[in-house]
Design an enzyme around this catalytic site. Structure first.
Site, short mmCIF file in Angstrom:
data_model
loop_
_atom_site.label_atom_id
_atom_site.label_comp_id
_atom_site.label_asym_id
_atom_site.label_seq_id
_atom_site.Cartn_x
_atom_site.Cartn_y
_atom_site.Cartn_z
N ASP A 188 44.40 32.52 49.14
CA ASP A 188 43.61 31.41 48.64
C ASP A 188 43.78 31.22 47.14
OD1 ASP A 188 42.32 33.91 48.29
OD2 ASP A 188 40.44 32.89 47.82
N GLU A 189 43.41 30.04 46.69
CA GLU A 189 43.22 29.71 45.28
C GLU A 189 44.43 30.03 44.39
OE1 GLU A 189 38.39 29.83 44.79
OE2 GLU A 189 39.47 31.67 44.30
#
Length: 867
Positions: free
Chosen positions: A537-538
């Protein structure tokens, strides 16, 4: 004393600072034993932080940081640096006069005196006004982890920051339009009036609620010696039950050798009608108790139900009502995630969490072992991962350990703060075995390719070690960054260097080694690894865009955007895991491919990747991602931030710790989750603004045939604000009970009601029963088994009306105690059993207490008239 501070510049280190860094580098690069003796004294300088306003132009807040000299010596005009963490990024140009503030990395900053600073005499106070990014409505938003480093090499840690109360509208609200209410005693009282006290006989005696519970005539009475028969296939489970009966109830156990012998308890293998391998039946008669199941996990859960019933007793006598119970879980995946990377949690805390998870029939432990701020699992072949990546302390070079984050302070020694520490190979194997005995699968997470700063720095330290030895080949073997990569990015956590390079083979050698080692640990524990979570993620925009290695890879693969390299990385890791028959889990990003105007679902990963859907903010636009993925064939774990992120604050009160970017979350939110009708849960945005009635009209609904693709539910505890003893338990409990209820019992009855008003009435009635059940039945059990468990005790609602104190609570059943002179109530204070007459000069204060006499936060209602 008031003084101003100069605007921010990027000063070069003075000769004294260079010398200091050399001295500290020498001190702190010594062995762990020497680090245990690092001299850090307490500073005589106190720090106070006051929020002024969240309503400043440019989406900024204003605040004042005050240095208070409580000592007998003058703080000199120069020769010191003050280091600190701040999750609200300071506007470095906003500081007036006497000091300059600079950014090191992440949330790590330093403050240095300029030539305008004249020193701080004993008893004097320096107020430093400044601005910072966004807003702060919590004490846990305040800067933290302050420590002084002096030019003579001495280090002084500042005691905890004193945060002034948040009282004005521009302090308690994020924006002028923030409509989320602040839980005043009166507002809480009004909300709690939905609920009523129920007698125990009106409550389910078992949590999570079984499929059927039929109370029969008669009872079973235990004798001091309990005779027990167990089918040979369930020997471990019989030992588990026997141990519980001995430890928790003081009974002696005698095992019988035949099903034909007269026994008090029978543990039998039997074919059940249920298709779930975790199903069980429990029959209690006056003649004995029988637990039946086809599998050991079914027997285990039947035993937990038996334990739960025994712990319900209201007298010393061990007597159970006759009953027939059939039960099975609604979802095969019932999980809890724990982040030990941001702030380390002890092995003992993990084992206790596993115990309570098992008691409430949760069966997946998502173990978040790595992130930007820490690598928490020893990999013997790569010692730097923990020696460097597992420690945080005073440094700017990060050659020997990482910078302090989340208030971890200057001492890198494990145990000195929650910023340092890791699990040895033996620790991890012990945890695996402990979990397996409780029928919990451990799912380790190695978070890549973003959130990987600890691993990157550790492998750079390894490279330096081998280069110093003259072995350039070994130095490059496991490097995760490319020195020639000039890409520029900034992560959500304000890092500029936290993404591994996915285009060099050394990255895959590193990942293969880590996977090999993890798999070997699972094999040594005799607990095969079934799934590994890789995060995913991210990853910030800008990563890999100016990497020579990635330019070449993109040309070879004909990729048009560096963002598509993430999919390439996931594919390679998935292929590696498949060789071990290990499924790859990842946050929802692993299943999406970024395009110019949207995110499209990757069609090729359905059989090899399990996405965990997290980014649910009501009104945020991503509310249908779980359904989109399930409809396309992905097996999905619903990890929705709106209902299952336990790091979010319980409410908007400034003293409640935690984040609030997705929601404010009581125990009611996990309980109220509707897996197959999520849009029916949302009424307002996180700012309290009512959503239009047609807001979800264009969102994708879950196809009936795709319900089987919803594997289950998972709660998450991220630990950025979990940086003091007991807070892990405070944030998880009692919210975990609502998660367990929904994960085991499944879609709630009110979900099928189409009229929103009627649906809410049914939900509140169900919540009232569950709230009473927690306070009257379940939490007292936790008090008995884990008397030191620091679960959150609710804050009462209270109001003064017609000279009478009225009080209530969100979990009816807790004891309320009060004082009338404004002092804090104690376990000896009068118990509130009904409205109390209040004289004109009374200042009532009231708090809730548990069975061991521990209290939650107290409240003092405001006297009002005409109410």
């Amino acid at each position: 004393m008031l003084t101003s501070i100069s605007s921010y510049l990027f000063p070069q280190l003075s000769i004294l600072h260079v010398a200091l860094l050399f001295i500290l580098g020498t001190i702190l690069s010594c062995s762990d034993d020497q680090n245990q003796n690092l001299s850090v004294s307490e500073s005589p300088i106190g720090i106070e932080w006051k929020l002024i306003s969240n309503f400043e132009p440019g989406n900024q807040l204003s605040a004042t940081l005050s240095l208070i000299n409580n000592g007998s010596d003058r703080l000199p005009a120069n020769g010191w640096t003050l280091y600190f963490n701040s999750i609200r990024i300071p506007d470095l140009d906003s500081f007036p006069g006497d000091v300059s503030v600079s950014h090191i990395n992440g949330y790590f900053f330093k403050m240095e005196p300029t030539d305008q600073f004249v020193g701080l005499e004993p008893g004097e106070q320096l107020d430093i006004p400044y601005r910072a990014q966004y807003f702060a409505i919590k004490a846990s938003d305040a800067p933290e982890g302050f420590y002084f480093v002096y030019d003579n090499g001495s280090i002084e840690k500042v005691p905890a920051v004193s945060v002034r109360p948040f009282e004005e509208d521009e302090q308690v609200n994020r924006t002028p339009g923030d409509q989320t209410p602040v839980p005043t005693p009166e507002q809480t009282f009004a909300k709690n009036e939905r609920l009523s006290h129920l007698e125990n006989n009106a409550l389910s005696p078992i949590t999570p609620t079984p499929v059927t519970y039929l109370k029969n005539d008669g009872e079973f009475r235990f004798s001091d010696v309990v005779r027990m028969y167990a089918d040979p296939a369930f020997g471990k489970e019989a030992l588990n039950l026997g141990g519980s009966l001995m430890k928790e109830f003081g009974l002696d156990i005698e095992m019988t050798g035949s099903d034909e012998e007269g026994s008090d308890i029978y543990i039998r293998k039997a074919a059940l009608e249920s298709k779930s391998p975790e199903a069980y039946e429990l029959d209690i008669t006056s003649d004995g108790i029988t637990v039946s199941a086809e599998t050991s996990s079914g027997i285990f859960y039947g035993i937990q139900t038996l334990r739960s019933l025994l712990l319900n007793r209201v007298s010393e006598a061990l007597v159970l009502d006759a009953a027939s119970i059939t039960d099975e879980p609604a979802f095969p995946y019932r999980g809890m995630h724990l982040d030990v990377a941001r702030n380390f949690q002890s092995k003992e805390s993990v084992l206790r969490l596993l115990d309570i998870m098992a008691f409430y029939k949760l069966n997946k432990f998502h173990f978040h072992l790595t992130d930007d701020e820490g690598w928490r699992l020893a990999i013997d072949a790569l010692p730097e991962l923990t020696e460097v990546g597992g420690r945080r302390g005073h440094t700017e070079t990060e050659e020997n350990f990482m910078i302090p984050m989340y208030g971890s302070g200057p001492d890198p020694s494990p145990g000195a703060s929650m910023g340092s520490g890791w699990f040895s190979r033996k620790d991890y194997i012990d945890i695996l075995k402990y979990a397996a005995e409780r029928h919990i699968e451990v799912i380790p997470e190695i978070d890549v390719p973003g959130h990987a700063r600890a691993a990157i720095l550790a492998m750079e330290a390894r490279a330096r070690r081998f280069l110093a030895e003259g072995d350039s080949i070994a130095a490059e073997e496991f490097r995760l960054e490319e020195p020639e990569d000039k890409s520029s990015y900034r992560s959500v956590q304000n890092y500029t260097d936290n993404v591994i390079n996915v285009c060099q083979e050394s990255t895959y050698r590193f990942m293969n080694l880590v996977i090999d080692e993890l798999n070997a640990m699972h094999e040594d524990a005799n607990v095969p690894m079934q799934m590994m979570h890789i995060g995913g993620d991210e990853v910030p925009h800008g990563a890999w865009e100016k990497s020579p290695a990635c330019k070449q890879t993109m040309e070879e693969l004909d990729l048009k955007s560096a963002r598509h390299l993430q999919g390439y990385f996931f594919s390679r890791i998935s292929e590696t895991l498949s060789k071990y028959n290990i499924t790859m889990g990842g946050w929802e990003e692993v299943a999406f491919r970024e395009t110019e105007d949207a995110q499209t679902i990757k069609p090729s990963f359905q059989d090899s990747v399990v996405p965990y859907v997290w980014s649910n903010i009501w009104g945020g636009g991503t509310e249908d991602r779980a359904y989109r993925l399930a409809n396309s064939g992905y097996k999905v774990v619903m990890s929705h931030a709106s209902n299952f992120y336990f790091d979010l604050a319980y409410n908007k009160h400034w003293q409640e710790p935690g984040f609030y970017w997705a929601a404010m979350m009581t125990t009611e939110e996990p309980f109220s989750f509707m897996p197959f009708n999520i849009f029916g849960m949302a009424a307002t945005t996180n700012y309290g603004t009512r959503l239009p009635d047609d807001y979800f009209d264009d969102k994708v609904r879950l196809n009936p045939a795709a319900k089987e693709n919803i594997l289950g539910l998972q709660g998450q505890l991220w630990t950025e604000t979990v940086n003091e003893p007991g807070r892990m338990e405070y944030m998880i409990f009692p919210r975990l009970l609502g998660l367990a209820e929904r994960a085991w019992s499944g879609e709630p009855a009110w979900s099928s009601e189409t009229d929103p008003s009627a649906r809410e009435d049914i939900r509140v009635m169900a919540w009232n029963e569950f709230a009473n059940r927690m306070a009257a039945i379940e939490i007292p059990k936790l008090d008995q088994i884990y008397p030191e468990l620091n679960y959150r005790i609710p804050v009462p609602g209270a109001i003064i009306r017609d000279n009478m104190l009225h009080a209530n609570i969100s979990l009816p059943g807790f004891v309320l105690r009060y004082e009338l002179d404004g002092s804090e109530p104690t376990a000896e204070s009068p118990e509130y059993t009904g409205p109390v007459t209040i004289a004109f000069d009374h200042q009532p204060r009231i708090a809730a207490f548990n069975t061991s006499g521990r209290s939650g936060r107290s409240v003092q209602p405001v006297r009002r008239t005409n109410l």
